[in-house]
Design a protein around this motif. Structure first.
Motif, short mmCIF file in Angstrom:
data_model
loop_
_atom_site.label_atom_id
_atom_site.label_comp_id
_atom_site.label_asym_id
_atom_site.label_seq_id
_atom_site.Cartn_x
_atom_site.Cartn_y
_atom_site.Cartn_z
N CYS A 229 3.52 0.44 2.98
CA CYS A 229 3.33 -0.64 3.94
C CYS A 229 3.09 -1.92 3.15
O CYS A 229 2.48 -1.88 2.09
CB CYS A 229 2.10 -0.38 4.79
SG CYS A 229 2.23 1.10 5.82
N ARG B 88 -8.53 -2.27 -1.90
CA ARG B 88 -8.32 -0.88 -2.32
C ARG B 88 -7.47 -0.81 -3.59
O ARG B 88 -7.77 -0.06 -4.52
CB ARG B 88 -7.59 -0.10 -1.21
CG ARG B 88 -8.50 0.26 -0.05
CD ARG B 88 -7.94 1.37 0.82
NE ARG B 88 -6.59 1.14 1.32
CZ ARG B 88 -6.17 1.55 2.51
NH1 ARG B 88 -6.99 2.20 3.33
NH2 ARG B 88 -4.94 1.36 2.89
N CYS C 118 -0.70 6.45 1.52
CA CYS C 118 -0.42 7.63 2.33
C CYS C 118 1.08 7.76 2.61
O CYS C 118 1.84 6.85 2.31
CB CYS C 118 -1.23 7.63 3.62
SG CYS C 118 -0.44 6.77 4.99
N CYS D 157 0.85 -1.20 0.00
CA CYS D 157 0.00 0.00 0.00
C CYS D 157 0.88 1.24 0.00
O CYS D 157 1.80 1.36 0.80
CB CYS D 157 -0.91 0.00 1.22
SG CYS D 157 -1.98 1.47 1.25
N GLY E 194 3.35 5.21 4.51
CA GLY E 194 3.78 3.99 3.82
C GLY E 194 5.05 4.23 3.04
O GLY E 194 5.70 5.26 3.23
N CYS F 83 -1.46 2.22 9.56
CA CYS F 83 -2.77 2.72 10.01
C CYS F 83 -3.67 1.59 10.51
O CYS F 83 -4.75 1.85 11.04
CB CYS F 83 -3.47 3.45 8.86
SG CYS F 83 -3.90 2.35 7.49
FE1 SF4 Z 1 -1.48 2.37 3.25
FE2 SF4 Z 1 -2.24 2.65 5.81
FE3 SF4 Z 1 0.31 2.15 5.16
FE4 SF4 Z 1 -0.75 4.54 4.63
S1 SF4 Z 1 -0.42 3.63 6.65
S2 SF4 Z 1 0.52 3.32 3.27
S3 SF4 Z 1 -2.83 3.92 4.07
S4 SF4 Z 1 -1.46 0.79 4.84
#
Ligand code: SF4
Ligand code: FE2
Length: 628
Positions: free
Chosen positions: A56, A81, A51, A48, A54, A71
């Protein structure tokens, strides 16, 4: 199917790939090899970057690694997503294409530029536009305005959803996937998949479906319908296909990309006597236009322009040393073309403000000055003829086929039988009769791209042949269509691959066993055909003995297509797994559970022989349920 290890089953491709190797020119296959092993997180959809905390990634191989993003997003959330965002991007690409065609129709100021007036008035009627006292140009403007409204209207659902069978419309409403405006649904995916928004994978997929529906039942359908109105509804015609259509003594122009507005103008400009004369002055015998990818499908279907090849042949076309200009607009254009053209004399000309490539010449296309700009582009190509370097190497390989099976063309073809049997004309009855009697077991759409994860063209062609022998009619679009016509499956001779029933149908109707229905946006034609058949039998699309397959898919557009087909009730077989395997829940939902909601589902099978077996089993199952 045993994978023979070949990169392609297409002889022209093999020949030029060898040339590339000898000359040390890098192609898509070389870059794919250098990329191995590919990122496992990406492959499973588990990375991911939504945001700034990351990137992540979820570690699946050990429970000691991270099991949620920073998160707290779980693998289900992250995978869903990522998938939804790909679908939204695919729907955006197809829909924006549709918008450009609508804008082109809006700017028409001369009746002579409307090639299918009947279709224009039919659509005006369908959309409740009064036509009395208005001239064709005025009606075209109002139809275009209505189409443009589909992108941003504040209230109401997509107009084309009404084309589906009643049961399907009701199901979409009940399950919350009856899409509203196109742009709205795509924005909603981006919003709801933003960090800290929707975390429920089923709800994320529901929104992804709403966006996907704006592709097939929205932007793509607008693209197809309005292209037919502007440039003519395709009717069957003969065409030559493969890189052998390039001509050594001619100025060769390859038009590549997607939107027919540009390619139509190039086709007209290349016939301009002044430019043909100029080409002769440069020492050429004339100007030869050939089409690649979906642009190739569009101009082949409407003008019989030869089809140079599909997605994996774009780099190879330049390596023939015979292409004076490759003119591109949007989608599926490899940026590597700019590097390869440096080794040859070919001019790469970009034309869309949405798709510029460093190293290319940019000549922006403007629909309102289309002929003028097209002439300028063709002139660039003509003047480049004298700059050819070294030996020209055009493979001999080319095939002939009959293409151009729009829905109108299919109905017209069916009327041949209707008239001889005193049936009402203009309906799908003869098709339904053939399926009911079992002469035809069903029909399958083979669509989509090329992907290095599968041998080029081989899966399209093998799957088609396996289906034909089981008396299953094949319709095709996109790069799948190129693969089939090159393999000779759109010729009468291809009847030798058919079971007895299908061969008889082909003979009676005088059709090839694989029907070319157009470009990728033209999958909307298939949706309308399915709807017509379902309405005729008083059922739903999900009742029909049909399926779809994308054995070599690669683009985000293909993911959008797959999802709207599933939501429309179709069993969709993918030859390459989408990046959803990182979440068992998401993968199970898309390949199993979703069927209980929409009557369609995804199936993943890379082997085209096994794929045909699975599809045939699905079709027989549907037949049983219909009691036929
Ligand atoms: Fe994705 Fe959440 Fe990691 Fe941000 S914190 S990159 S939204 S998994
Ligand atoms: Fe395409």
């Amino acid at each position: 199917m045993e994978n023979c290890g070949c990169i392609t089953c297409d002889a022209a491709t093999k020949e030029l790939y060898e040339k590339a190797k000898n000359e040390g020119i890098e192609t898509v296959w070389d870059r794919a090899r250098a990329m191995q092993p590919q990122c496992g997180f990406g492959e499973m959809g588990l990375c991911c970057t939504n945001c700034g905390m990351g990137p992540c990634r979820i570690v699946k191989v050990s429970k000691d690694g991270p099991q949620a993003g920073i998160c707290g997003a779980t693998e289900d959330t992250i995978v869903a997503r990522n998938f939804a965002r790909s679908v939204a991007a695919g729907a955006a690409a197809h829909s924006d294409h549709g918008r450009d065609i609508a804008l082109a129709l809006y700017h028409v100021d001369d009746k002579a530029r409307i090639k299918d007036e009947e279709k224009l008035f039919k659509l005006a009627d369908e959309w409740g536009i009064t036509v009395e006292g208005k001239d064709t140009v005025q009606v075209a403007k109002e139809v275009a305005e209505k189409a443009l409204g589909e992108f941003g209207k504040v209230f109401g659902n997509l107009l084309f959803l009404k084309r589906a069978p009643e049961k399907r419309i009701k199901l979409w409403e009940e399950t919350g996937v009856a899409s509203e405006a196109i742009d709205k649904e795509i924005v909603r995916v981006l919003h709801s998949t933003h960090m800290g928004c929707d975390a429920d994978y089923r709800n994320i997929i529901r929104q992804a479906i709403r966006a996907a529906m704006t592709d097939g039942w929205g932007g793509s359908m607008i693209g197809t319908e309005l292209s037919d109105i502007l440039f003519g509804t395709p009717m069957p015609k003969k065409v030559e296909a493969n890189l052998g259509v390039l001509k050594k003594e001619y100025v060769n122009i390859v038009v590549h990309g997607h939107e027919p507005t540009l390619s139509e103008a190039i086709v007209v400009a290349a016939r301009d006597p002044e430019l043909v004369e100029l080409a002769k002055k440069q020492g050429a015998e004339g100007i030869n236009v050939a089409g690649m990818c979906c642009t190739g499908n569009e101009i082949a279907m409407r003008h019989g322009i030869p089809m140079a090849g599909n997605f994996f042949q774009q780099e190879l076309a330049i390596m023939t040393g015979a292409v004076e200009a490759m003119i591109v607009d949007v989608q599926c254009i490899m940026p590597s073309l700019a590097t390869i053209t440096k080794c040859y004399h070919t001019k790469l000309i970009t034309t869309s403000p949405k798709a510029k490539i460093p190293g290319a010449t940019h000549i922006e296309f403007d629909e309102q000055k289309s002929f003028e700009i097209a002439k300028r582009i063709v002139k660039e190509a003509v003047m480049n003829f004298k700059n050819r370097k070294g030996e020209v190497h055009i493979p001999d390989e080319k095939s002939e086929g009959r293409i151009g099976y729009s829905l109108e063309a299919i109905i017209k073809t069916l009327d041949r039988v209707t008239n001889t049997h005193a049936h009402p004309s203009g309906t799908v009855k003869p098709l339904v009769d053939a399926i009911k009697s079992g002469v035809l077991r069903g029909a399958v759409a083979i669509v989509g791209c090329n992907n290095h994860k599968q041998p080029h063209d081989s899966c399209h062609v093998t799957l088609a042949k396996e289906l034909l022998k089981r008396d299953i009619l094949v319709v095709t679009t996109g790069c799948g269509a190129h693969a089939c016509v090159k393999a000779g499956l759109m010729s009468d001779d291809a009847r030798k691959y058919c079971g007895k029933g299908l061969a008889t149908v082909c003979e009676l109707l005088d059709i090839p066993p694989v029907l070319h229905m157009g470009s990728c946006v033209d999958i909307s034609r298939i949706l309308v055909l399915l709807s017509e058949v379902a309405k005729y039998i008083g059922g739903d699309i999900s009742d029909l003995p049909v399926a779809a397959a994308a054995p070599e898919w690669m683009s985000e557009k293909a993911q959008a297509i797959g999802l709207y087909a599933v939501a429309s009730g179709v069993y969709v077989l993918l030859g390459v797994a989408p990046a959803v395997t990182g979440s068992e829940n998401v993968a199970t939902y898309l390949t199993k559970d979703i069927e209980s909601v929409f009557g369609g589902r995804f199936e993943i099978e890379s082997d085209p022989v096994k794929a045909a077996e699975k599809i045939a089993a699905h079709i027989e199952n549907k037949r049983k349920r219909l009691g036929i």
